[in-house]
Enzyme design. Sequence first.
Site, short mmCIF file in Angstrom:
data_model
loop_
_atom_site.label_atom_id
_atom_site.label_comp_id
_atom_site.label_asym_id
_atom_site.label_seq_id
_atom_site.Cartn_x
_atom_site.Cartn_y
_atom_site.Cartn_z
N HIS A 73 0.72 -0.63 -0.30
CA HIS A 73 -0.12 -0.08 0.51
C HIS A 73 0.97 1.05 0.15
O HIS A 73 1.70 1.31 0.20
CB HIS A 73 -0.60 0.05 1.61
CG HIS A 73 0.03 -0.01 2.49
ND1 HIS A 73 0.53 1.20 3.18
CD2 HIS A 73 0.03 -1.27 3.79
CE1 HIS A 73 0.73 0.97 3.95
NE2 HIS A 73 0.22 -0.07 4.73
N GLU A 115 -2.52 -7.09 7.07
CA GLU A 115 -1.42 -6.47 7.77
C GLU A 115 -0.32 -7.54 8.99
O GLU A 115 -1.78 -8.26 9.88
CB GLU A 115 -0.16 -5.57 8.17
CG GLU A 115 0.80 -4.85 8.92
CD GLU A 115 1.85 -5.78 8.03
OE1 GLU A 115 2.63 -6.64 8.01
OE2 GLU A 115 3.00 -5.34 7.72
#
Length: 207
Positions: free
Chosen positions: A10, A83
């Site tokens: 990202h 994550e």
Amino acid sequence: MSRRIVCLRHGQTLWNVERRFQGHSDIPLDETGVAQAARAASLLASLRPTMIVSSDLQRANDTALALARIVGLDVAVDKDFRERGGGQWEGLTREQIAARWPEEFVAWEAPDGEPVGEVAVRVAAAMRRWAARLDDDGLLVVASHGAALRLGICELLGLPEQLWPALGGLSNCSWSVLQEGRKGWRLLEHNAGTLPEPVISDDRPEV
């Protein structure tokens, strides 16, 4: 031709800039991150992806949507691409973590956090699951997170855990490319796209 996976980290967030552990905290892209996502999308569109999937956290999903708007694909969401969970470390800077948990900091194992082995298995399994839906020459783009992607790649390649630190981290909106061969998956590119940007991530400090 064979199936390929582009592992896209990202774009930048404010917590990246402040070097705070994000983990499962749902932090949005900042202005720089939005621009990074747009730039990465313009480059990756030329690869003609056939499928896009992202983490359910907005920083990854918004990065994926930037590409999807260009290539005309929908973005599937899979929370297995999240994550690594940071437990009590989420929202704290590395300096704060090192001061409060010196031994755990060296091991990079957060109290109540997600063990690296579990993250690696989770992400690699999700990669295999989505890649199995591709045509023989399909290209899957996975928009996810720095530590999650690095660990998932290591597991997918079959690397023993003691060698995982040999693979460096991913910068914001950089990507790695995996290709399926007769003997399994292989790494074609790593941390491509925006070098030489620094790696500011929830990943281990040494990578």
